[in-house]
Design a protein around this motif. Structure first.
Motif, PDB file in Angstrom:
ATOM      1  N   THR A   1      -3.782  -7.078  -2.349  1.00  0.00           N
ATOM      2  CA  THR A   1      -3.784  -6.589  -0.967  1.00  0.00           C
ATOM      3  C   THR A   1      -5.139  -6.825  -0.318  1.00  0.00           C
ATOM      4  O   THR A   1      -5.218  -7.157   0.864  1.00  0.00           O
ATOM      5  CB  THR A   1      -3.438  -5.091  -0.894  1.00  0.00           C
ATOM      6  OG1 THR A   1      -4.184  -4.397  -1.880  1.00  0.00           O
ATOM      7  CG2 THR A   1      -1.978  -4.837  -1.111  1.00  0.00           C
ATOM      8  N   ALA A   2      -6.220  -6.668  -1.111  1.00  0.00           N
ATOM      9  CA  ALA A   2      -7.548  -6.902  -0.543  1.00  0.00           C
ATOM     10  C   ALA A   2      -7.726  -8.377  -0.186  1.00  0.00           C
ATOM     11  O   ALA A   2      -8.314  -8.706   0.851  1.00  0.00           O
ATOM     12  CB  ALA A   2      -8.626  -6.459  -1.523  1.00  0.00           C
TER      13      ALA A   2
ATOM     14  N   PHE B   1      -4.260  -3.908  -5.998  1.00  0.00           N
ATOM     15  CA  PHE B   1      -5.447  -3.681  -5.169  1.00  0.00           C
ATOM     16  C   PHE B   1      -6.101  -5.007  -4.815  1.00  0.00           C
ATOM     17  O   PHE B   1      -6.436  -5.265  -3.658  1.00  0.00           O
ATOM     18  CB  PHE B   1      -6.465  -2.810  -5.915  1.00  0.00           C
ATOM     19  CG  PHE B   1      -6.204  -1.334  -5.795  1.00  0.00           C
ATOM     20  CD1 PHE B   1      -5.621  -0.810  -4.649  1.00  0.00           C
ATOM     21  CD2 PHE B   1      -6.552  -0.460  -6.806  1.00  0.00           C
ATOM     22  CE1 PHE B   1      -5.381   0.548  -4.529  1.00  0.00           C
ATOM     23  CE2 PHE B   1      -6.317   0.898  -6.694  1.00  0.00           C
ATOM     24  CZ  PHE B   1      -5.732   1.400  -5.556  1.00  0.00           C
TER      25      PHE B   1
ATOM     26  N   VAL C   1      -8.969   0.158   5.335  1.00  0.00           N
ATOM     27  CA  VAL C   1      -9.114  -1.072   4.547  1.00  0.00           C
ATOM     28  C   VAL C   1      -9.492  -2.231   5.470  1.00  0.00           C
ATOM     29  O   VAL C   1     -10.365  -3.047   5.149  1.00  0.00           O
ATOM     30  CB  VAL C   1      -7.813  -1.394   3.790  1.00  0.00           C
ATOM     31  CG1 VAL C   1      -7.982  -2.633   2.935  1.00  0.00           C
ATOM     32  CG2 VAL C   1      -7.406  -0.217   2.931  1.00  0.00           C
TER      33      VAL C   1
ATOM     34  N   TYR D   1      -8.966   5.389  -2.688  1.00  0.00           N
ATOM     35  CA  TYR D   1      -8.127   5.839  -3.803  1.00  0.00           C
ATOM     36  C   TYR D   1      -8.832   6.931  -4.586  1.00  0.00           C
ATOM     37  O   TYR D   1      -8.253   7.955  -4.932  1.00  0.00           O
ATOM     38  CB  TYR D   1      -7.798   4.640  -4.701  1.00  0.00           C
ATOM     39  CG  TYR D   1      -6.691   4.913  -5.671  1.00  0.00           C
ATOM     40  CD1 TYR D   1      -5.374   4.871  -5.259  1.00  0.00           C
ATOM     41  CD2 TYR D   1      -6.968   5.229  -6.993  1.00  0.00           C
ATOM     42  CE1 TYR D   1      -4.350   5.137  -6.143  1.00  0.00           C
ATOM     43  CE2 TYR D   1      -5.948   5.489  -7.880  1.00  0.00           C
ATOM     44  CZ  TYR D   1      -4.635   5.444  -7.454  1.00  0.00           C
ATOM     45  OH  TYR D   1      -3.627   5.709  -8.326  1.00  0.00           O
TER      46      TYR D   1
ATOM     47  N   PRO E   1      -3.131  -0.691   6.243  1.00  0.00           N
ATOM     48  CA  PRO E   1      -4.523  -1.118   6.039  1.00  0.00           C
ATOM     49  C   PRO E   1      -5.441  -0.650   7.173  1.00  0.00           C
ATOM     50  O   PRO E   1      -6.620  -0.390   6.940  1.00  0.00           O
ATOM     51  CB  PRO E   1      -4.421  -2.649   6.000  1.00  0.00           C
ATOM     52  CG  PRO E   1      -3.082  -2.986   6.545  1.00  0.00           C
ATOM     53  CD  PRO E   1      -2.201  -1.817   6.232  1.00  0.00           C
TER      54      PRO E   1
ATOM     55  N   LEU F   1     -10.658   0.070  -0.396  1.00  0.00           N
ATOM     56  CA  LEU F   1      -9.443   0.499  -1.104  1.00  0.00           C
ATOM     57  C   LEU F   1      -9.776   1.374  -2.310  1.00  0.00           C
ATOM     58  O   LEU F   1      -9.184   2.440  -2.507  1.00  0.00           O
ATOM     59  CB  LEU F   1      -8.690  -0.730  -1.605  1.00  0.00           C
ATOM     60  CG  LEU F   1      -7.412  -1.117  -0.884  1.00  0.00           C
ATOM     61  CD1 LEU F   1      -6.834  -2.374  -1.479  1.00  0.00           C
ATOM     62  CD2 LEU F   1      -6.409   0.010  -0.957  1.00  0.00           C
TER      63      LEU F   1
ATOM     64  N   LEU G   1       0.829  -1.209   0.000  1.00  0.00           N
ATOM     65  CA  LEU G   1       0.000   0.000   0.000  1.00  0.00           C
ATOM     66  C   LEU G   1       0.861   1.254   0.000  1.00  0.00           C
ATOM     67  O   LEU G   1       0.558   2.237  -0.668  1.00  0.00           O
ATOM     68  CB  LEU G   1      -0.927   0.014   1.215  1.00  0.00           C
ATOM     69  CG  LEU G   1      -2.159  -0.871   1.145  1.00  0.00           C
ATOM     70  CD1 LEU G   1      -2.973  -0.746   2.423  1.00  0.00           C
ATOM     71  CD2 LEU G   1      -3.019  -0.496  -0.051  1.00  0.00           C
TER      72      LEU G   1
ATOM     73  N   THR H   1      -5.761  -8.840   3.019  1.00  0.00           N
ATOM     74  CA  THR H   1      -6.421  -8.175   4.141  1.00  0.00           C
ATOM     75  C   THR H   1      -7.677  -8.932   4.554  1.00  0.00           C
ATOM     76  O   THR H   1      -7.949  -9.121   5.749  1.00  0.00           O
ATOM     77  CB  THR H   1      -6.784  -6.726   3.771  1.00  0.00           C
ATOM     78  OG1 THR H   1      -5.641  -6.086   3.222  1.00  0.00           O
ATOM     79  CG2 THR H   1      -7.242  -5.952   4.999  1.00  0.00           C
TER      80      THR H   1
END
Lengths: 291, 361
Positions: free
Chosen positions: B271-272, B268, B120, B162, B115, B158, B104, B275
């Motif tokens: 990372t999502a 994106f 997030v 953004y 996050p 996210l 991130l 997470t």
């Protein structure tokens, strides 16, 4: 417009295939208001010869930076075409373009602690040979290192190789950014306001560096400048933009003239000859109060 | 060209750039340190054991002696069934949090991105809370529902953050943090709403989970999580060079041939995914994703090919240690590990924000 067309014909006759050809290029930003707005770049036609330094000048908002972005493929041409070495940008991928064109942006703010050498090596990205199993570690070939080395030597930043970019002065950082661009081994170098925010000593340094690189590497250089004197002293030809349209293109003597500047900028300036080069020199006139 | 390469290698060897040797040394050292930390953490808990118990338990586990067989001592049952999976889980969660933080930060060109700070984790937690509210079990037709809901929530947050923070192709640091704070507040309100309409006994469990707590998973779940984390980290590692170039700015990255739009979307989603998985197993553990990459970057530099795996290992160690503190400080009671990390990371965040402005912002 007509000047541009004459220039193109001229180059065909005398100089062979130009490095950059711009043919009827028009561009506008997509906005929510839709079509019918003015062109940011209004049907430009001109060319840049190999090994030439072309300066782009014009008032704020005249489309200088947009033109540079279209030339580097960062913005798509709306109408018309841009050809680099005879090949249309439309048919090239961004990586392809990156192997021919390098861009030095106007400002560069690095928030992370990267060293100068790491930053210059990033210029090798379009040439990298990726092996997915190595996870990118040790991907730099001897050629990559040699290119980065030569770029740092040419821009005189080799002694800074292990320093952090964020710790450098403005002039040093600008040279690092040029070194990074050179590491791409480009044929064409595009610079956006290379002397903005720099002291006079660093301005001279960067300008003479650009001249030297042109000679040593036979680079074709296009630079955008606010500073008419930089354009006059260091560029072979100057392109004047006004409201996105090509106003005048030609040698500094043909373009940096009081009547042309009044037309483009809408104000009167004093133009005399530079004592050393004889090229036009622009100074502000005395204001009414002082008279 | 050959002598030139020799000269070039002089600065390459001097530590100015990443070499294979330096990568091996740093990662090898951190792997050894991780092993030591894991062994240390296994010793402490509500009851503490000596290194001997730890080692014999691990030996049994490796030999395949299933826990529960009559020959095992109580200490070994605790070790094999509870403490071992828990400590490993903590390590994996910490590693993932740090990796998400690194990604991130590079993606948003902001060393304070995390996050937790950006909301997030809250988005992910909201997704998981919704799934729990409607009583959707942990698996639905063999699909891991909670991580999927967590993933959806994280991705939504996210993309929102953004879009909110971006102006004219730039991501100003302060507008990003501000957007994160506000998004966090809104998402937390939704989570609070969900907990308030639940039956008290269910909402209490949800609250404890939200504060960020680790539990001992079964070995199959641990194995799945391990494979998942290693897989996603591997893909992230393959994007490391693109991450490096992205820190130059999006336009410069594009002028160097990075397909920024595509890479951004992939990052994106990755990372999502991570997470969502972390939050569904451990709730909202804050600041690991910010503090760890930052400290590691100061020590070994910014090249993401090294920074990413090194931060993951340090993040794993950090959370394992934090969880050991959480397990022991009020023993036999436990406090949520999120409290420990927030108490360690919050002041560090403030320090960066207030006193390191010149360098970091």
């Amino acid at each position: 417009m007509t000047t541009g067309q004459i220039e193109v014909t001229h180059s065909r006759l005398f100089a062979g295939s130009p490095a950059i050809e711009v043919l009827g290029l028009a561009f506008q930003y997509r906005t929510s208001e839709g079509r019918g707005r003015m062109w940011t770049l209004d049907h430009l036609s001109f060319h840049v010869d190999t090994g030439e330094i072309l300066g782009i000048v014009g008032p704020n908002g005249s489309g200088k930076t947009s033109l540079l972005k279209v030339l580097s493929g960062l913005l798509p041409a709306g109408e018309g075409d841009v050809r680099l070495g005879g090949l249309s940008l439309r048919t090239r991928s961004q990586t392809d373009i990156a192997r021919v064109v390098a861009v030095v942006p106007q400002e560069y703010a690095q928030v992370f602690p990267f060293t100068v050498a790491e930053t210059v090596l990033m210029g090798r990205f379009p040439h990298r040979t990726t092996r997915w199993w190595s996870l990118g570690i040790g991907d730099e070939t001897a050629n990559d290192l040699a290119c980065a080395h030569q770029s740092m030597v040419d821009t005189d930043v080799l002694s800074l190789a292990d320093r952090l970019v964020s710790d450098l002065s403005g002039g040093e950082r600008q040279r690092v950014m040029i070194a990074r661009a050179l590491a791409q081994e480009p044929k064409i170098l595009l610079l956006d306001e290379p002397t903005a925010f720099l002291d006079i000593n660093h301005q001279i340094e960067i300008c003479s560096l650009i001249e030297r690189l042109r000679a040593e590497r036979r680079l074709t250089v296009v630079l955008v400048s606010h500073d008419l004197n930089v354009a006059s002293q260091y560029c072979d030809r100057v392109l004047m933009l006004k409201d996105g349209a090509l106003c005048r293109i030609g040698s500094p003597e043909e373009t940096i003239r009081p009547d042309v500047l009044r037309m483009v900028y809408g104000c009167d300036v004093v133009v005399d000859a530079h004592p050393q080069t004889g090229r036009p020199r622009v100074t502000m006139p005395m204001t009414g109060v002082l008279q | 060209m050959q002598p030139m390469a020799d000269v070039a290698s002089s600065w390459a060897q001097a530590g100015a750039v990443l070499t294979v040797q330096r990568w091996m040394v740093v990662i090898g050292g951190l792997l050894l340190a991780s092993l030591a930390v894991l062994l240390l953490c296994l010793q402490f808990g509500a009851t503490s054991f000596g290194m001997g118990t730890v080692v014999t338990s691990i030996a049994r586990l490796l030999r395949g002696d299933e826990a529960g067989s009559s020959s095992l001592a109580t200490s070994e049952i605790i070790m094999v069934q509870i403490r071992f999976p828990r400590v490993l889980m903590g390590f994996l969660v910490g590693a993932s949090l740090a990796a998400v933080g690194v990604t991130l930060q590079a993606l948003l060109r902001n060393p304070l991105a995390d996050p937790y700070v950006l909301g997030v984790s809250s988005g992910s937690a909201l997704g998981v809370s919704v799934a729990i509210l409607f009583g959707i079990g942990s698996t639905f037709m063999l699909l891991p529902v909670l991580p999927l809901f967590g993933f959806a929530g994280a991705l939504l947050a996210l993309v929102l953050i953004y879009r909110l923070a971006q102006s004219k192709g730039r991501l100003p640091v302060h507008s990003l943090l501000l957007a994160g704070v506000i998004l966090n507040a809104i998402l937390t309100a939704f989570i609070m709403f969900i907990t308030s309409i639940m039956e008290p006994n269910r909402s209490a469990g949800l609250m404890a989970w939200l504060m960020g707590s680790l539990t001992a998973p079964g070995y199959p779940a641990l194995g799945v999580f391990l494979i998942y984390v290693v897989f996603v980290l591997g893909i992230l590692m393959n994007k490391a060079q693109s991450l490096n170039v992205l820190t130059l700015g999006e336009e410069t990255a594009r002028s160097l041939g990075v397909e920024t739009e595509g890479v951004k979307k992939q990052l994106f989603v990755l990372t999502a995914l991570l997470t969502g998985a972390i939050v569904s197993v451990s709730g909202m553990i804050g600041f690991v994703g910010m503090v760890v990459p930052h400290a590691v970057r100061l020590l070994i530099g910014s090249d993401h090919r090294l920074l990413l795996p090194a931060s993951a290992l340090v993040g794993g160690m950090f959370l394992s240690l934090a969880d050991t503190i959480a397990r022991t400080i009020m023993a036999p009671a436990e406090i949520p590990v999120g409290i420990v990390t927030a108490l360690a990371g919050g002041p560090f965040f403030l320090y960066l924000l207030l006193w390191r402005k010149d360098r970091m912002l």
